[in-house]
Write a protein that holds these residues in place. Structure first.
Motif, PDB file in Angstrom:
ATOM      1  N   THR A   1      -4.942  71.249  93.219  1.00 39.02           N
ATOM      2  CA  THR A   1      -4.785  71.368  91.721  1.00 39.02           C
ATOM      3  C   THR A   1      -4.312  70.024  91.373  1.00 39.02           C
ATOM      4  O   THR A   1      -4.092  69.056  92.024  1.00 39.02           O
ATOM      5  CB  THR A   1      -3.778  72.313  91.256  1.00 39.02           C
ATOM      6  N   THR A   2      -4.244  70.108  89.861  1.00 41.91           N
ATOM      7  CA  THR A   2      -3.496  68.575  89.421  1.00 41.91           C
ATOM      8  C   THR A   2      -2.401  68.277  89.857  1.00 41.91           C
ATOM      9  O   THR A   2      -1.716  67.313  89.438  1.00 41.91           O
ATOM     10  CB  THR A   2      -3.912  68.724  87.939  1.00 41.91           C
ATOM     11  N   THR A   3      -1.445  69.323  90.429  1.00 52.93           N
ATOM     12  CA  THR A   3      -0.037  68.978  90.932  1.00 52.93           C
ATOM     13  C   THR A   3      -0.145  67.877  92.018  1.00 52.93           C
ATOM     14  O   THR A   3       0.599  67.158  92.241  1.00 52.93           O
ATOM     15  CB  THR A   3       0.598  70.227  91.363  1.00 52.93           C
ATOM     16  N   SER A   4      -1.426  67.995  92.788  1.00 50.15           N
ATOM     17  CA  SER A   4      -1.606  66.788  93.831  1.00 50.15           C
ATOM     18  C   SER A   4      -2.963  66.151  93.179  1.00 50.15           C
ATOM     19  O   SER A   4      -2.963  65.238  92.254  1.00 50.15           O
ATOM     20  CB  SER A   4      -1.915  67.337  95.051  1.00 50.15           C
ATOM     21  N   GLN A   5      -4.063  66.540  93.573  1.00 49.44           N
ATOM     22  CA  GLN A   5      -5.305  66.111  93.011  1.00 49.44           C
ATOM     23  C   GLN A   5      -6.286  67.283  93.280  1.00 49.44           C
ATOM     24  O   GLN A   5      -6.262  68.144  94.139  1.00 49.44           O
ATOM     25  CB  GLN A   5      -5.808  64.854  93.746  1.00 49.44           C
ATOM     26  N   VAL A   6      -7.242  67.296  92.152  1.00 46.89           N
ATOM     27  CA  VAL A   6      -8.260  68.103  92.063  1.00 46.89           C
ATOM     28  C   VAL A   6      -9.095  68.209  93.233  1.00 46.89           C
ATOM     29  O   VAL A   6      -9.686  67.180  93.388  1.00 46.89           O
ATOM     30  CB  VAL A   6      -9.269  68.260  90.702  1.00 46.89           C
ATOM     31  N   TYR A   7      -9.380  69.346  93.847  1.00 44.16           N
ATOM     32  CA  TYR A   7     -10.280  69.327  95.262  1.00 44.16           C
ATOM     33  C   TYR A   7     -10.822  70.657  95.168  1.00 44.16           C
ATOM     34  O   TYR A   7     -10.402  71.592  95.259  1.00 44.16           O
ATOM     35  CB  TYR A   7      -9.255  69.092  96.372  1.00 44.16           C
TER      36      TYR A   7
END
Length: 540
Positions: free
Chosen positions: A251-257
């Motif tokens: 998620t956007t907490t890291s990167q969207v995947y």
């Protein structure tokens, strides 16, 4: 996505054994992604394929296949069943599975650890010992609901790898619609239930990240810049979620995947064109945070999250020309809910005061005044505080109570090489429109060093950043440019329901994705883009 304030978490237990640490200036070969957008604290995890699922485990970054199941779809759940154990140990799954024939129908293969399998049964007749249940044991059921495998090992989690006819590489389905490269594992990384984990090659992970973060239709240099930024982010934050059993989340907490279903040929090509490249600062991988739109001026990390980072400083974003202003109306009742969510009681909300702005034109202090007190938030909280309102957090901190008088960004930029096929011309983009001038007849007065100064605009060429407040042509005519960035951003108070006018989308620190798009279209390379937005970094 936000900057990692806790650089490395203390990891207890054995999760650290299966996630190797990495060199400081090199991207890891593979990465483990917690698929929290699909399964987080879940009761069951569904794993699919078009061919029988292979099972195995990772030894470091190397996949060890242990055998094949007789099913192409399984459901994984926590298991609190009491089992009885026959002490004979089998060296691989296939041998243990074949041995089931000599036991009763209630027997099942149990994965104890790599190279060690046993037979469990729910019938205590002639069993050697009782197997005490534990909080992390999982079972694997086929489509008929029959348990086909039990796993006792959370240090080297059991992995599943499938295949689909349309792909010439291993691919495994998770849930109803997602398909991922690599292997899917299931861990109890959260407080309650299960989380699906995708261990995948780093570059293949980026195949599924870049098209989720920017449009695949953008200029290839912008896509390459996004690839380098995403790879650097993943490398820098590699240890962030080790306590949960994986490196990053999807998620956007890291990167969207989102895996294979989000991949695109153009973004995959950009990843491959920059394979292994990361942004470094003083020999270490930089935390290349980014957001969609800076609103014309990036933010300093110090005034967003409180800690200074030498390469995450505020700077003009002159090529971000796709500005879309936003407007939000928030009622006093919504404001009261936001205050209550913060655990405060200030009575009925009467007014809201913007106390100060940062250098980049973002709200730095916001106070909500009520009949029984007041509540002040600062920095990034001036955006996220509104999470309890009907439309959630604000798009950015770049807002005020009155409409902006035009776009609050530097009014003039130079775009080299935009004058058709004539490279001797430059296009000057002003707030009144585009002016085409011959390069030979244009000169600029600049300061000796680059710095933010009052009544100046910032001009980015392909070679350097300069400032100027007067442009003079060879004919002797000149025109002044006004560029006081904060001229419309003044502290103010508003009473009753609140209307906010803003620019930008996201925290604004680091690379602006729309700014990168503009720079690419203006002729800058992906290295130019990275090395502009992250002060003092190099791509290597």
């Amino acid at each position: 996505m936000h900057i990692n304030q806790q650089r490395i978490r203390n990891v207890v237990g054995i999760s650290a054994l299966v996630i190797p640490m990495i060199a400081q200036a090199k991207a890891p070969d593979s990465i483990r992604i917690g698929l929290e957008s699909v399964y987080k604290d879940a009761t069951t995890v569904q794993i699919k394929s078009e061919e029988p699922l292979a099972i195995g485990y990772f030894e470091g970054e190397r996949w060890r296949k242990e055998g094949d199941l007789d099913t192409s779809e399984v459901t994984v759940s926590l298991d609190s069943q009491t089992y009885y154990n026959y002490q004979e140990v089998y060296g691989d799954f296939e041998t243990a599975y074949d041995a089931l024939e000599i036991y009763d129908q209630e027997a099942v293969v149990a994965y104890i650890e790599p190279g060690e399998y046993k037979i469990y049964t729910t019938d205590d007749f002639e069993a050697d010992e009782v197997v005490v249940s534990n909080a992390k044991r999982i079972n694997v059921k086929d489509t008929r609901g029959e348990v086909v495998l039990v796993s006792e090992n959370d240090a080297y989690p059991l992995g599943f790898r499938g295949g689909y006819n349309q792909y010439d590489f291993p691919a495994t389905g998770v849930g109803n619609s997602r398909i991922y490269r690599g292997v899917i594992e299931v861990v109890k990384g959260q407080s309650k239930g299960l989380t699906a984990v995708n261990q995948v090659d780093m570059e293949e992970y980026l195949y599924g990240v870049v098209p989720c973060e920017v449009s695949a239709s953008w200029h290839e240099e912008a896509l390459k810049a996004q690839s380098v930024a995403a790879r650097s982010m993943a490398t820098f934050q590699y240890s962030r979620f080790l306590s949960r059993g994986y490196n990053l989340v999807d998620t956007t907490t890291s990167q969207v995947y989102r895996g294979i279903t989000s991949e695109h040929d153009r973004t995959t090509a950009a990843v491959e064109a920059t394979r292994g490249e990361v942004a470094t600062y003083n020999g270490k991988v930089a935390e290349t945070v980014y957001s969609a739109s800076s609103g014309g001026y990036t933010a300093d990390a110090k005034y967003v999250w409180g800690n200074s980072v030498p390469y995450l400083v505020a700077k003009p974003d002159p090529y971000e020309t796709d500005h879309v202003p936003w407007k939000r109306t928030i009622t006093t009742r919504e404001l009261e809910k936001c205050v209550a969510n913060a655990g405060k009681n200030i009575g009925s909300v009467e007014s809201v005061r913007i106390g100060s702005y940062s250098q980049s034109g973002r709200v730095n202090e916001l106070t909500i005044l009520g009949t029984a007190g007041e509540y002040t938030v600062t920095k990034e909280n001036t955006r996220t505080f509104f999470g309890g309102s009907n439309d959630g957090s604000l798009k950015s901190r770049k807002y005020q109570f009155t409409p902006y008088n035009g776009v609050s960004i530097p009014d003039v930029t130079i775009k080299p090489g935009t004058g058709g096929n004539n490279t001797d011309e430059v296009a000057i983009l002003t707030s009144q429109g585009m002016v085409q001038l011959e390069l030979e007849g244009l000169w600029m007065e600049s300061e000796e060093t680059y710095s933010k100064i009052r009544d100046a605009v910032y001009i980015k060429s392909a070679h350097e950043m300069i400032t100027s407040d007067i442009f003079t042509t060879s004919s002797g005519g000149s025109f002044e440019v006004e560029g006081d960035y904060n001229s419309t951003s003044k502290p103010a108070t508003v009473y009753g329901d609140l209307t906010l006018y803003g620019y930008g989308y996201g925290h604004g620190v680091g690379m602006s994705q729309y700014g990168a798009k503009g720079m690419a279209e203006a002729g800058f390379s992906y290295k130019d883009i990275i090395e502009y937005y992250y002060e003092g970094v190099v791509v290597e």
